[in-house]
Design an enzyme around this catalytic site. Structure first.
Site: not given
Ligand code: NAP
Length: 347
Positions: A15-16, A42, A130, A161, A214, A236, A243
């Site tokens: 997502a990010v 991927s 966030c 999130g 946090k 949530r 948010h």
């Molecule tokens: P997400 O949608 O679940 O995406 C996770 C990403 O990490 C995907 O690209 C996934 O790749 C990759 N990944 C997972 N396992 C991996 C591995 N073993 N090696 C390399 N890449 C791997 O999560 P997200 O929401 O984008 O969040 C990512 C980070 O940002 C987290 O730390 C989260 O806490 C933080 N964050 C998120 C938000 C939010 O609103 N979503 C806001 C602030 C901070 P695949 O597709 O190949 O599995």
């Protein structure tokens, strides 16, 4: 000719990560070369950037060679493993996870609030949580006029999130419920469609979850002020993206709501949105896809002479994560700070 940089997005398919990709292009970040890194599952996928389809690679030692900037958004454990590797190979890492946020050697930066902190980086800069980013952007300008003594925050956090899969799960659950079927929860702990539940991060002995702590600890670090009293309740809600937060602020003296309005109407990163006649205030649907934190319903707290209430909505994938990270990267470029660290700061 101005310099351009070799950039890698770690977590590019998430997502990010996909938002980071879009922002690098739309904000014309000076990219010389872009590597998209994710998990092995991927490999074979490609994502569009500047009219080309770029292949997704699995993160590895080799993939992190010859990179100036890593934008990491693959979760805390992945950052803990790969951020030090990238820094040791000469990259600067801007990390979206919580892995390094409270490390005293790692700056925790919101460009509208504490841009100068970025100058002290030793290879890793942390992007705050966030909810913390959205809140600090909105309240920092008020704190500059009259120091905040206490913050009571209540959050209403969207499915996204918890990542791209959680967002998809809520849509599936909603459709199941509308067809009279039982919703299935696999990504989130409970069904979120037509429901809500307290944030499911681990609880401490005082009964606060990690997400709430946090907000407490990161805000104090960003404000460089350990005295502010902060409490939070994080929930949530079945919103797909963006948010919302109800914030109660206590000052040492009364803070006129009109003064707060005037300050926030010209604060960077904030958009004041209030139409009292029509009862129209920030909503997550309107915050979705926008860069600013929408703020409204500013009013005197009727329970405390020095209290002020406000309501905000912000796109937590954008300003709460990807946009803040890209703004930090832009700050590093502008201040010539996108330089390899001399010593790596361990976690
Ligand atoms: P997400 O949608 O679940 O995406 C996770 C990403 O990490 C995907 O690209 C996934 O790749 C990759 N990944 C997972 N396992 C991996 C591995 N073993 N090696 C390399 N890449 C791997 O999560 P997200 O929401 O984008 O969040 C990512 C980070 O940002 C987290 O730390 C989260 O806490 C933080 N964050 C998120 C938000 C939010 O609103 N979503 C806001 C602030 C901070 P695949 O597709 O190949 O599995």
């Amino acid at each position: 000719m101005s310099k351009s940089y070799r950039v890698a997005i770690l977590g590019a398919t998430g997502a990010v990560g996909t938002e980071l990709l879009e922002l690098l292009e739309s904000r014309n970040f000076p990219v010389a070369d872009l590597k998209l890194l994710a998990s092995p599952q991927s490999v074979g996928r490609s994502l569009p950037f500047q009219g080309e389809n770029l292949p997704v690679e699995a993160v590895s030692d080799r993939a992190l060679e010859n990179i100036d900037l890593v934008l990491a958004s693959a979760g805390g454990s992945i950052s803990k493993t790969w951020a030090p590797v990238a820094v040791n190979k000469g990259a600067v890492v801007i990390d979206n996870s919580s892995a390094f946020r409270m490390n005293p050697q790692v700056p925790l930066v919101v460009p509208e609030v504490n841009p100068l902190a970025a100058a002290d980086h030793q290879g890793i800069i942390a992007n705050p949580n966030c909810t913390t980013i959205l809140m600090t952007v909105a309240i920092w300008p008020l704190h500059q006029i009259s120091p905040i003594k206490r913050i009571v925050a209540s959050t209403y956090q969207s499915a996204s999130g918890a990542g791209a899969k959680a967002m998809a799960e809520v849509k599936t659950q909603a459709s199941a419920i509308l067809q009279g079927q039982q919703p299935v929860a696999e990504v989130l702990p409970y069904p979120l469609a037509f429901n809500l539940f307290p944030h499911n991060s681990p609880l401490n002995d005082a009964g606060y979850c990690e997400e709430e702590m946090k907000m407490v600890n990161e805000t104090r670090k960003i404000f460089d002020n350990q005295e502010i009293r902060i409490t939070a309740t994080c929930i949530r809600v079945p919103v797909l993206r963006a948010h919302s937060e109800a914030i109660n602020l206590e000052f040492s003296q009364p803070f006129n709501p009109d003064t707060a309005r005037e300050i926030l109407s010209r604060a960077p990163g904030v958009k004041l949105l209030e139409d009292w006649e029509n009862n129209y205030f920030p909503m997550p649907m309107e915050a979705t896809g926008r860069d600013e934190v929408l703020v409204g319903r500013i009013r005197q707290d009727i329970s405390h002479p020095c209290g002020l209430e406000l309501w905000l909505c912000g796109d937590q994938i954008r300003k709460g994560a990807a946009l803040n990270a890209v703004q930090i990267a832009e700050l590093l470029v502008e201040k010539n700070l996108l330089q390899p660290a001399k010593v790596y700061a361990s976690s």
